[in-house]
Design a protein around this motif. Sequence first.
Motif, mmCIF file in Angstrom:
data_model
loop_
_atom_site.group_PDB
_atom_site.id
_atom_site.type_symbol
_atom_site.label_atom_id
_atom_site.label_comp_id
_atom_site.label_asym_id
_atom_site.label_seq_id
_atom_site.Cartn_x
_atom_site.Cartn_y
_atom_site.Cartn_z
ATOM 1 N N SER A 1 0.828 -1.206 0.000
ATOM 2 C CA SER A 1 0.000 0.000 0.000
ATOM 3 C C SER A 1 0.862 1.256 0.000
ATOM 4 N N LYS A 2 2.043 1.194 0.612
ATOM 5 C CA LYS A 2 2.956 2.341 0.607
ATOM 6 C C LYS A 2 3.685 2.438 -0.735
ATOM 7 N N THR A 3 4.163 1.311 -1.242
ATOM 8 C CA THR A 3 4.896 1.302 -2.506
ATOM 9 C C THR A 3 4.049 1.858 -3.647
ATOM 10 N N PHE A 4 2.781 1.504 -3.672
ATOM 11 C CA PHE A 4 1.916 1.903 -4.785
ATOM 12 C C PHE A 4 1.006 3.077 -4.441
ATOM 13 N N ALA A 5 1.334 3.796 -3.369
ATOM 14 C CA ALA A 5 0.539 4.970 -2.979
ATOM 15 C C ALA A 5 0.523 6.034 -4.073
ATOM 16 N N PHE A 6 1.553 6.068 -4.903
ATOM 17 C CA PHE A 6 1.586 7.054 -5.987
ATOM 18 C C PHE A 6 0.413 6.885 -6.961
ATOM 19 N N LEU A 7 -0.161 5.692 -7.003
ATOM 20 C CA LEU A 7 -1.299 5.445 -7.897
ATOM 21 C C LEU A 7 -2.590 6.095 -7.398
ATOM 22 N N LEU A 8 -2.695 6.304 -6.102
ATOM 23 C CA LEU A 8 -3.950 6.761 -5.502
ATOM 24 C C LEU A 8 -4.422 8.072 -6.121
ATOM 25 N N GLY A 9 -5.727 8.117 -6.393
ATOM 26 C CA GLY A 9 -6.325 9.305 -6.983
ATOM 27 C C GLY A 9 -6.827 9.027 -8.385
ATOM 28 N N SER A 10 -7.002 10.077 -9.124
ATOM 29 C CA SER A 10 -7.584 9.985 -10.462
ATOM 30 C C SER A 10 -6.577 10.463 -11.509
ATOM 31 N N TRP A 11 -6.434 9.661 -12.560
ATOM 32 C CA TRP A 11 -5.488 9.921 -13.640
ATOM 33 C C TRP A 11 -6.243 10.011 -14.960
ATOM 34 N N GLU A 12 -5.781 10.875 -15.848
ATOM 35 C CA GLU A 12 -6.477 11.102 -17.127
ATOM 36 C C GLU A 12 -5.484 11.096 -18.280
ATOM 37 N N GLN B 1 -8.736 5.410 -11.900
ATOM 38 C CA GLN B 1 -8.883 5.884 -10.523
ATOM 39 C C GLN B 1 -8.514 4.765 -9.558
ATOM 40 N N TRP B 2 -7.766 5.151 -8.498
ATOM 41 C CA TRP B 2 -7.305 4.186 -7.505
ATOM 42 C C TRP B 2 -7.641 4.673 -6.101
ATOM 43 N N VAL B 3 -8.032 3.720 -5.238
ATOM 44 C CA VAL B 3 -8.271 3.995 -3.819
ATOM 45 C C VAL B 3 -7.594 2.899 -3.002
ATOM 46 N N GLN B 4 -7.271 3.236 -1.742
ATOM 47 C CA GLN B 4 -6.741 2.238 -0.826
ATOM 48 C C GLN B 4 -7.874 1.723 0.032
ATOM 49 N N ASN B 5 -7.972 0.418 0.162
ATOM 50 C CA ASN B 5 -9.001 -0.226 0.969
ATOM 51 C C ASN B 5 -8.514 -0.401 2.405
ATOM 52 N N PRO B 6 -9.436 -0.601 3.353
ATOM 53 C CA PRO B 6 -9.038 -0.809 4.756
ATOM 54 C C PRO B 6 -8.074 -1.987 4.953
ATOM 55 N N ASP B 7 -8.142 -3.002 4.067
ATOM 56 C CA ASP B 7 -7.256 -4.162 4.198
ATOM 57 C C ASP B 7 -5.891 -3.955 3.530
ATOM 58 N N GLU C 1 1.277 2.360 -24.886
ATOM 59 C CA GLU C 1 1.601 3.247 -23.774
ATOM 60 C C GLU C 1 0.409 4.100 -23.380
ATOM 61 N N PHE C 2 0.377 4.434 -22.087
ATOM 62 C CA PHE C 2 -0.669 5.280 -21.527
ATOM 63 C C PHE C 2 0.018 6.357 -20.686
ATOM 64 N N ARG C 3 0.033 7.583 -21.183
ATOM 65 C CA ARG C 3 0.673 8.705 -20.473
ATOM 66 C C ARG C 3 -0.421 9.474 -19.730
ATOM 67 N N TYR C 4 -0.429 9.287 -18.424
ATOM 68 C CA TYR C 4 -1.474 9.886 -17.585
ATOM 69 C C TYR C 4 -1.001 11.155 -16.908
ATOM 70 N N LYS C 5 -1.945 12.050 -16.692
ATOM 71 C CA LYS C 5 -1.733 13.235 -15.867
ATOM 72 C C LYS C 5 -2.738 13.168 -14.724
ATOM 73 N N ARG C 6 -2.305 13.594 -13.557
ATOM 74 C CA ARG C 6 -3.200 13.581 -12.398
ATOM 75 C C ARG C 6 -4.325 14.590 -12.609
ATOM 76 N N GLN C 7 -5.533 14.200 -12.255
ATOM 77 C CA GLN C 7 -6.675 15.105 -12.365
ATOM 78 C C GLN C 7 -6.751 15.992 -11.173
#
Length: 157
Positions: free
Chosen positions: A26-37, A48-54, A151-157
Amino acid sequence: MKRICFNLIFLIVGFSNVAKAQKEPSKTFAFLLGSWEMQTAKGKIIEQWVQNPDKTLSGKSYRINAKGDSLLTETLQIRKTGDDIFYCSTVTGQNGGKEVCFKLLPSKDRIYVFENQAHDFPQKIVYQNQGKSEMLAWIEGELNGKSRKSEFRYKRQ
């Protein structure tokens, strides 16, 4: 001798990065959290990525066409199973609605490669953390005997 030492250092660093990711995904992939476009000729791709309680991460990817209509294309999850980390995807209209998982390989330079050689295409899904506002993802593998990459070049929303 120098080459052997360099290769040994490379292996140790690579495996320590996997160990960190496997210990705290969850820490390693925290950069994914949020919305990307990502803008395309046909509209937008949103991830879009969210962290679950588990401590797993859940995501979804969808397309928005020029009219503003959205279509869910896949649901995603990054989770630890045993000692390994997996990226699991359920793609709308593919694989009989079944989830397909890809195992995390040793990583470096904030590039995370998930692999499933038994899958038809892609065999690899890759995410590269490029800072707070940009992310590069790509899929690659062989399809009908030909090497392919998208390839998919995303920018944070």
